[in-house]
Motif scaffolding. Structure first.
Motif, PDB file in Angstrom:
ATOM      1  N   MET A   1       0.833  -1.202   0.000  1.00  0.00           N
ATOM      2  CA  MET A   1       0.000   0.000   0.000  1.00  0.00           C
ATOM      3  C   MET A   1       0.865   1.248   0.000  1.00  0.00           C
ATOM      4  SD  MET A   1      -3.240   1.000   2.396  1.00  0.00           S
ATOM      5  CE  MET A   1      -2.969   2.358   3.520  1.00  0.00           C
ATOM      6  N   MET A   2       1.959   1.225   0.766  1.00  0.00           N
ATOM      7  CA  MET A   2       2.864   2.377   0.771  1.00  0.00           C
ATOM      8  C   MET A   2       3.449   2.623  -0.615  1.00  0.00           C
ATOM      9  SD  MET A   2       5.038   1.961   4.266  1.00  0.00           S
ATOM     10  CE  MET A   2       4.409   2.469   5.869  1.00  0.00           C
ATOM     11  N   GLU A   3       3.893   1.516  -1.266  1.00  0.00           N
ATOM     12  CA  GLU A   3       4.442   1.644  -2.616  1.00  0.00           C
ATOM     13  C   GLU A   3       3.400   2.204  -3.569  1.00  0.00           C
ATOM     14  OE1 GLU A   3       7.252   1.346  -4.219  1.00  0.00           O
ATOM     15  OE2 GLU A   3       8.585   0.510  -2.707  1.00  0.00           O
ATOM     16  N   ASP A   4       2.168   1.741  -3.404  1.00  0.00           N
ATOM     17  CA  ASP A   4       1.079   2.189  -4.267  1.00  0.00           C
ATOM     18  C   ASP A   4       0.948   3.716  -4.195  1.00  0.00           C
ATOM     19  OD1 ASP A   4      -1.238   2.508  -5.715  1.00  0.00           O
ATOM     20  OD2 ASP A   4      -2.341   0.912  -4.712  1.00  0.00           O
ATOM     21  N   TYR A   5       0.831   4.254  -2.985  1.00  0.00           N
ATOM     22  CA  TYR A   5       0.690   5.709  -2.852  1.00  0.00           C
ATOM     23  C   TYR A   5       1.914   6.440  -3.377  1.00  0.00           C
ATOM     24  CZ  TYR A   5      -3.736   5.527  -0.421  1.00  0.00           C
ATOM     25  OH  TYR A   5      -5.053   5.350  -0.147  1.00  0.00           O
ATOM     26  N   LEU A   6       3.072   5.879  -3.058  1.00  0.00           N
ATOM     27  CA  LEU A   6       4.304   6.559  -3.447  1.00  0.00           C
ATOM     28  C   LEU A   6       4.473   6.591  -4.973  1.00  0.00           C
ATOM     29  CD1 LEU A   6       6.453   7.937  -1.867  1.00  0.00           C
ATOM     30  CD2 LEU A   6       7.637   5.746  -1.586  1.00  0.00           C
ATOM     31  N   GLN A   7       4.189   5.452  -5.611  1.00  0.00           N
ATOM     32  CA  GLN A   7       4.400   5.377  -7.066  1.00  0.00           C
ATOM     33  C   GLN A   7       3.290   6.070  -7.855  1.00  0.00           C
ATOM     34  OE1 GLN A   7       5.240   1.495  -8.691  1.00  0.00           O
ATOM     35  NE2 GLN A   7       6.329   0.847  -6.846  1.00  0.00           N
ATOM     36  N   THR A   8       2.055   5.995  -7.334  1.00  0.00           N
ATOM     37  CA  THR A   8       0.953   6.445  -8.177  1.00  0.00           C
ATOM     38  C   THR A   8       0.363   7.784  -7.762  1.00  0.00           C
ATOM     39  OG1 THR A   8      -0.776   5.339  -6.907  1.00  0.00           O
ATOM     40  CG2 THR A   8       0.343   4.034  -8.568  1.00  0.00           C
ATOM     41  N   GLU A   9       0.481   8.166  -6.496  1.00  0.00           N
ATOM     42  CA  GLU A   9      -0.109   9.427  -6.062  1.00  0.00           C
ATOM     43  C   GLU A   9       0.934  10.500  -5.774  1.00  0.00           C
ATOM     44  OE1 GLU A   9      -3.218   9.995  -6.276  1.00  0.00           O
ATOM     45  OE2 GLU A   9      -4.090   7.995  -6.410  1.00  0.00           O
ATOM     46  N   TRP A  10       2.044  10.103  -5.172  1.00  0.00           N
ATOM     47  CA  TRP A  10       3.037  11.088  -4.744  1.00  0.00           C
ATOM     48  C   TRP A  10       4.428  10.765  -5.290  1.00  0.00           C
ATOM     49  CZ3 TRP A  10       1.016   8.977   0.407  1.00  0.00           C
ATOM     50  CH2 TRP A  10      -0.321   9.433   0.619  1.00  0.00           C
ATOM     51  N   PRO A  11       4.561  10.591  -6.622  1.00  0.00           N
ATOM     52  CA  PRO A  11       5.890  10.239  -7.163  1.00  0.00           C
ATOM     53  C   PRO A  11       6.913  11.344  -6.956  1.00  0.00           C
ATOM     54  CG  PRO A  11       4.325  10.705  -8.938  1.00  0.00           C
ATOM     55  CD  PRO A  11       3.543  10.721  -7.669  1.00  0.00           C
TER      56      PRO A  11
END
Lengths: 189, 97, 996
Positions: C736-746
């Motif tokens: 989930m952390m990777e998801d936000y980092l890669q897709t919402e807050w790159p």
């Protein structure tokens, strides 16, 4: 005080003596301990890290580069694994940290996270294909290739150092499963 | 087992991937300014497309990257995969982008 | 025993070795290369089974994998016993033991045959209609009896002694079927650099060519040409030939499942041979050359032993050298049965008559039969047969009726034409189209990268079969990127048998009450199918389920088209409009062993163990499964049960010091200049002001506002956090952390690395924890002032680097020692030795649960279930109210999440202090309320607390925090338990002990 060198244990140590007696063209062996660092960060930083480490990291996907006992594996577009066989993780980590101080990146010591297995022999690819769904022909998976993938129900880093030699780097709690899986596969092929 | 073309690593078996649901649903920049209904729509409302569908995948047992795929839900044919931040191709925008 | 049915006509039978086997406890002799079917036929045995419902005697209908009747159990011992194998596929070996199924007391005298006398009362849907009432009787009486009477083989009584394995493979061209089309395809495709796999379900490759004595190719007899082609293919390094290998299923993107039977035909398999090997093949291109299956004719009493498909008889004679009967009646709707009749005649059988359904019979094969003196009756039918355990005669009349002539026979051959095997094509989602000419479905438009060639495409003349195979092979190789280096030509000399065909029942209307079998294995007659249509079933899918036609282990290979024909005629709707049942994998029954592969025993699932695990094992710890981790549950001493051990462990920890392996906790290293900002967005808490060297308990929500995970987080440096997660949540949280980092807050400069397995975590808890640790630690001041509760220091312990957390999940003074995992066990043992003088006590997860429950600490997944907010769990204090945003924040103000009467976490103290509640028990206000009793909550945790000398519990109760002191009821089977609502912190509410 105890000396670390004596104390360090490998999750595969109990496996060393429990190999099957079945004749097989493929052998399994435990790879020596190594300092392992996960580098994540921007392209400028990876170049700096490579320059300090003495191995130029591959910018091409799924490739590793090696100089002597040191190698750098591409794990993802912003992720590489730095590995130094038989070197002290603290020293390697310390040196790299200093070199990368000004860089936008993350460096994490994962030396104890995983253990390594060498799968060697003319049927090594077939043995791995008992659980790994990748095309392991030389054409599709040449020497110098590395990738995270799966073997049965475990995730691991697979690399090919010679035509008939693959290295498997697997998290320590999954290492016995992977060893047993490969041992069963090689006894049936 | 699907064969999915990771935009970073190339074609790989489905076993290496995790599906991440419908693509192109951006998190609102300021959630607190949304009404309850707007927020609920973001949280819960998804298409149930028959035909071309844009969805997220993560190469979880590979390079770890999230990316998008345009897949026909009736045939499983994947027309295209593309990186996060990119838009689906015009001819593939049958589904709501 | 002399096998008088063996024919010697130059097939090498003289030189084949004798093989001995038993069937039904009786010894027989066959020859090497025989199937169980051919060997039994050689011995004059045709009775091999009893039908599913009526227990009618049954014999071989076919010579291949489409066989509906000859199901046998094979294996001398239970651990190697396999039920429901097909005698037509089982290869005999020295010492093979086989038996028939579904008969009692014996195959010849079967009590179940009584069903036959009541058959008038057992029409389609009988079970549904009759055994409806009373309901209990279904479970206790009807079902067990029916299951015993109507059954297939019995499951073996012991675990399977064999090993199975699975392999992934890749190729450029996969060719399914090694008959004439498949061989031609392989020859062409492999004349390039393409890697080619050619598989075939039979022991010997060659398909129909092996049974053909009249055709020749390139000047060679058909079977010889096949063997020469195989020799050539074997020499090519880019070809892999796989016999005894069934392509059983097609999965998306040219992924085909092959099941290779490695040892079933061997008397003494080698140790390194699995019984079966399941190949999962990804092919760039596929050539389907699966052939066609001959169709039976549906006529009265067409199911007696000795009634067989015409081409099957031809295979027995030409390929196996056994003649299935000596007085033969042939009943046909096409020319191919004439060819079979001529081959049987050449082998010495007497052809009594060929009964041809067609108005007029003419052409090469008919003329040839007549020229050989065989009597041919056109526009005629076999309208009945006699013979109980073997057919004795056929009644023959004109198709429209009239007087019947009775002809003695011991074999009736039947043929209604051929049905292309479109199973894999259909599974690949290709569209089928109906051919009026062939009375069958043939492949239409493809969806995947495949092409059908030969008989499975509806081509039956040998020259066109080979031509289509060759073209398919070239096309596949070229499409895969390997254009073949030329074309070869094939000189085929064979007389076509045409493509005449028939579907449905041949019975005249006045015969409607007679029984003619459509589905042999499931005992479905044409009458049953007609009954279904009269009762309103019009879709073939419904007719199938109502009558069970096509639902047996042969999946309708012989029966589906005839059932369609009967329905089509009965309701006067064209066949394509009646529909077609779905083809699903597997093509033929496949063993569970093959699907399980290596995943059994130790390899069923990875068993994750910590580096300290072997120590706990040596101490006699009991373990529990947490996900795939093994965790020490409790450490019983001699004579202790779990209750006593846990009470002792709790007491020792509260009074002196306990040691606990917390290594399974998930860990993530979060590094980068935006690390604190990222933490602010992911967790409910505020992180900006947390100083390096300090710890904080973090709560993580899903976007819907419900608790997803929790854990203690250490700030190691301004740009580095050491995050811990629950044991089960580690992968989920990181993803989930990777998801936000890669897709919402790159844009954030922060990176994540899993360190779960880098660290062993040794929790040392209790008033003496500091005293035990102090002498082992270098470079860290452990005093309360220098290292207060919720702080972290880096230094060395026992000479190895450590991240030392001062943290407590017990309410006691506590530390969690993180050391690199390879040192975990050694450091654990050093601490344990140092703690001896304090009576250091190892404790497991059960004691950990009790100690934290006494303190009201939640466990995600136990106190929470995906519908619990931080406020519900009493964690409102951990939510950074001033933060503009974090994952889940917006949801916390949704109306449903701020209601006063939400379930809230409280403590429960039973009125009877000895009564321990059950986790999951429902809580009510008024247990005397009529059912349904409104439920206001449930017990989430309940234990015996040795510390408090009474039972304790945590519960989620509607509006719980406003019910303090209220008495609630927990109805249990043994009576209602009363409990009082109290605060969730039951021990040391001021936290004096952990701050010591």
């Amino acid at each position: 005080m105890l000396s670390p060198a004596i104390m360090r244990s490998n999750a595969l140590s109990p496996m060393r003596s429990s190999g099957t007696t079945a004749a097989s063209a493929t052998t399994l062996s435990i790879l020596p301990d190594a300092a392992k660092l996960v580098f994540r960060g921007k392209t400028e930083a990876i170049e700096a890290a490579g320059a300090h480490f003495g191995v130029k990291p591959s910018l091409e996907a799924c490739r590793f580069a090696a100089v002597g006992g040191r190698s750098v594996y591409w794990l993802g577009p912003d992720e590489w694994l730095f590995q130094a066989v038989n070197e002290d993780p603290i020293e390697v980590f310390g040196g790299m940290s200093v070199a990368l101080q000004a860089q936008a990146c993350s460096l994490v010591d994962v030396s104890h996270r995983s253990d390594g297995i060498a799968v060697a022999g003319p049927t090594a690819a077939l043995v791995l294909n008992h659980g790994c769904p990748l095309d392991l022909s030389l054409k599709a998976f040449p020497v110098g290739m590395c990738t995270r993938t799966v073997l049965g129900k475990a995730s691991l880093l697979l690399s090919r150092s010679e035509e008939h030699v693959f290295h498997v780097d697997v998290w320590r709690s999954f290492a016995p499963y992977v060893w047993q899986f490969l041992d069963e596969a090689r006894s049936l092929s | 087992m699907l064969l999915i073309n990771c935009p970073y690593c190339g074609p790989r078996p489905e076993a290496e991937f995790a599906n991440g649901g419908q693509a192109h649903i951006a998190r609102p920049a300021d959630p607190m300014s949304l009404t309850d209904d707007e927020w609920a729509a973001y949280l819960y409302m998804r298409d149930n497309t028959k035909g071309l569908h844009h969805e997220r995948w993560r190469h979880a047992n590979g390079c770890g990257r999230f990316f998008n795929a345009s897949r026909d839900t009736t045939t499983d044919v994947i027309k295209r995969t593309y990186r996060m931040g990119e838009r689906p191709e015009a001819e593939h925008q049958g589904a709501k982008p | 025993m002399t096998d008088t049915y063996r024919v010697r006509r130059g097939d090498g039978a003289e030189s084949r070795n004798a093989v001995h086997f038993t069937f039904e406890g009786k010894s027989y002799q066959g020859l090497a290369g025989d199937t169980l079917a051919s060997a039994l036929i050689a011995n004059g045995v045709h009775l091999v089974g009893r039908s599913f419902k009526y227990h009618r005697p049954r014999g071989f209908v076919s010579a291949g994998s489409e066989e509906p009747n000859a199901l046998v159990g094979v294996g001398a011992t239970q651990s190697r016993y396999t039920p429901n194998l097909l005698a037509t596929q089982v290869e005999i070996y020295e010492g093979l033991v086989a038996e028939s199924q579904n008969r009692w007391p014996s195959l010849e005298t079967d009590a179940g045959f009584l069903n036959e006398y009541f058959s008038a009362f057992l029409p389609a849907g009988f079970y549904y209609k009759t055994f409806m009432w009373p309901r209990m009787a279904w479970k206790k009486l009807y079902e067990p009896v029916i299951r015993r009477m109507a059954g297939l083989g019995r499951a073996p009584a012991e675990p399977d002694a064999d090993r199975y394995t699975q392999v992934f493979a890749h190729c450029d061209v996969l060719i399914v079927g090694a008959g004439p089309a498949g061989l031609a395809a392989a020859l062409e495709a492999s004349n390039s650099d393409a890697t080619v796999i050619l598989c075939d379900e039979q022991a010997e490759m060659g398909g129909s060519l092996l049974s053909d004595r009249s055709a020749s190719i390139d000047g060679m007899q058909a079977a010889d040409w096949a063997r020469a082609a195989l020799d050539e293919l074997r020499k090519r390094p880019n070809v892999k030939l796989m016999s005894r290998t069934t392509a059983f299923g097609w999965y998306p993107h040219n992924f085909v499942g092959l099941n290779e039977r490695v040892t079933d035909h061997l008397a003494n398999p080698a140790a390194n041979q699995p019984r079966e090997r399941l190949w999962q093949v990804r092919a760039k291109e596929v050539v389907l050359a699966a052939g066609a299956i001959e169709r039976p004719l549906v006529f009265t009493d067409n199911d007696r032993p000795g009634i067989m498909l015409a081409d099957a008889a031809r295979t027995y004679v030409n390929r196996y050298g056994v003649v299935p009967g000596k007085q033969v009646v042939v009943f046909t709707a096409c020319d191919s049965a004439y060819r079979a009749a001529l081959d049987l005649k050449a082998a010495g059988a007497k052809i009594q008559v060929i009964v041809d359904l067609r108005k007029s019979a003419s052409g090469h094969w008919v003329d040839k039969a007549r020229a050989e003196g065989i009597k041919v009756r056109s526009d005629s039918i076999v309208r009945g047969t006699s013979g109980r355990l073997r057919v004795k005669s056929a009644q023959i009349s004109n198709a429209q009726g009239g007087d019947a002539e009775t002809v003695a026979c011991d074999l009736i051959l039947m043929s209604a034409g051929f049905t292309p095997s479109v199973h894999l094509f259909s599974q690949s989602r290709g569209k089928l189209s109906y051919s009026e000419e062939l009375r069958a479905y043939v492949p239409g438009e493809s969806v995947e990268r495949e092409r059908s060639v030969g008989a499975c495409k509806g081509l039956f003349a040998l020259d066109s079969v080979i031509e289509s195979g060759a073209k398919g092979g070239r096309d596949a190789a070229a499409k895969a990127g390997f254009p073949p280096r030329g074309e070869r030509s094939y000189t085929v000399s064979a007389r076509s048998v045409g493509a005449d065909a028939f579907i449905g029942s041949v019975m005249a209307d006045h015969q409607a009450e007679k029984r003619a079998w459509v589905d042999f294995q499931n005992d479905v007659t044409a009458k049953d199918v007609r009954l279904a249509t009269r009762e309103g079933f019009r879709s073939i899918e419904h007719v199938k389920r109502y009558t069970t036609t096509g639902m047996a282990t042969d999946q309708g290979k012989l029966s589906n088209m005839n059932a369609l024909g009967v329905v089509s005629k009965q309701i006067d709707v064209a066949v394509p409009k009646v529909g077609l049942t779905t083809f699903r994998p597997p093509y033929t029954p496949t063993t569970f062993g093959s699907f399980a592969g290596q995943s059994r025993g130790d390899l069923f699932d990875p068993v994750r163990k910590t580096s300290i695990h072997p120590w706990a094992e040596a101490q006699g710890a009991q373990f529990e499964d947490v996900g795939v981790w093994k965790r020490a549950w409790y450490f019983p001493q001699v004579g202790e049960d779990m209750h006593a051990a846990v009470a002792r462990e709790c007491k020792a920890t509260r009074e002196s010091v306990g040691i606990f392996d917390a290594s399974t906790l998930g860990k993530i290293e979060i590094v980068g200049k935006d690390a604190a900002e990222f933490m602010n967005r992911m967790y409910t808490n505020a992180w900006t002001k947390l100083e390096p060297g300090r710890l904080r308990y973090g709560v993580m929500l899903r976007e819907d506002g419900f608790i997803m995970d929790d854990g203690v987080v250490g700030r190691m440096a301004t740009d580095r956090f050491h995050v811990t997660t629950t044991t089960g949540g580690a992968a989920r949280v990181l993803s989930m952390m990777e998801d936000y980092l890669q897709t919402e807050w790159p844009d954030l400069e922060v990176w994540l690395t899993s360190t779960t397995e880098q660290w062993s975590v040794i929790a040392l808890q209790g008033p003496n924890a500091r005293r035990v640790l102090e002498p082992l630690v270098e470079g860290i001041d452990l005093s309360a002032d220098a290292m207060p509760h919720m702080s972290v220091r880096q230094g060395r312990i026992c000479g190895v680097p450590t991240r030392l957390f001062r943290v407590s999940f017990t309410g006691e003074l506590g530390f969690e020692v993180n050391v690199p995992a390879g040192y975990g066990r050694a450091v654990w043992e050093a601490i344990f030795a140092a703690g001896k003088s304090y009576g250091i006590t190892p404790y497991g997860t059960e004691t950990m649960h009790v100690l934290r429950a006494e303190k009201g600490y939640i466990i995600v997944g136990q106190e929470t279930d995906g519908t619990v907010t931080p406020d519900d769990a009493g964690l409102g204090w951990a939510v950074g109210k001033a933060k503009r945003d974090f994952v889940g924040k917006r949801s916390l103000s949704r109306p449903a999440l701020v209601r006063e009467d939400r379930k809230q976490l409280v403590g429960l103290l039973t009125t009877d202090p000895k009564a321990v509640l059950e986790e999951g028990a429902q809580i009510v206000l008024d247990p005397t309320h009529p059912i349904p009793v409104p439920m206001i909550g449930h017990v989430t945790s309940a234990y015996w607390s040795a510390t408090l000398n009474r039972s304790i519990a945590l519960a989620l109760v509607r509006g719980g925090r406003s019910r303090m002191g209220e008495e609630l009821s927990i109805p249990m089977p043994d009576g209602v338990i009363k409990a009082k609502v109290v605060d969730s912190i039951l021990f040391d509410p001021k936290g004096e002990r952990l701050n010591a």
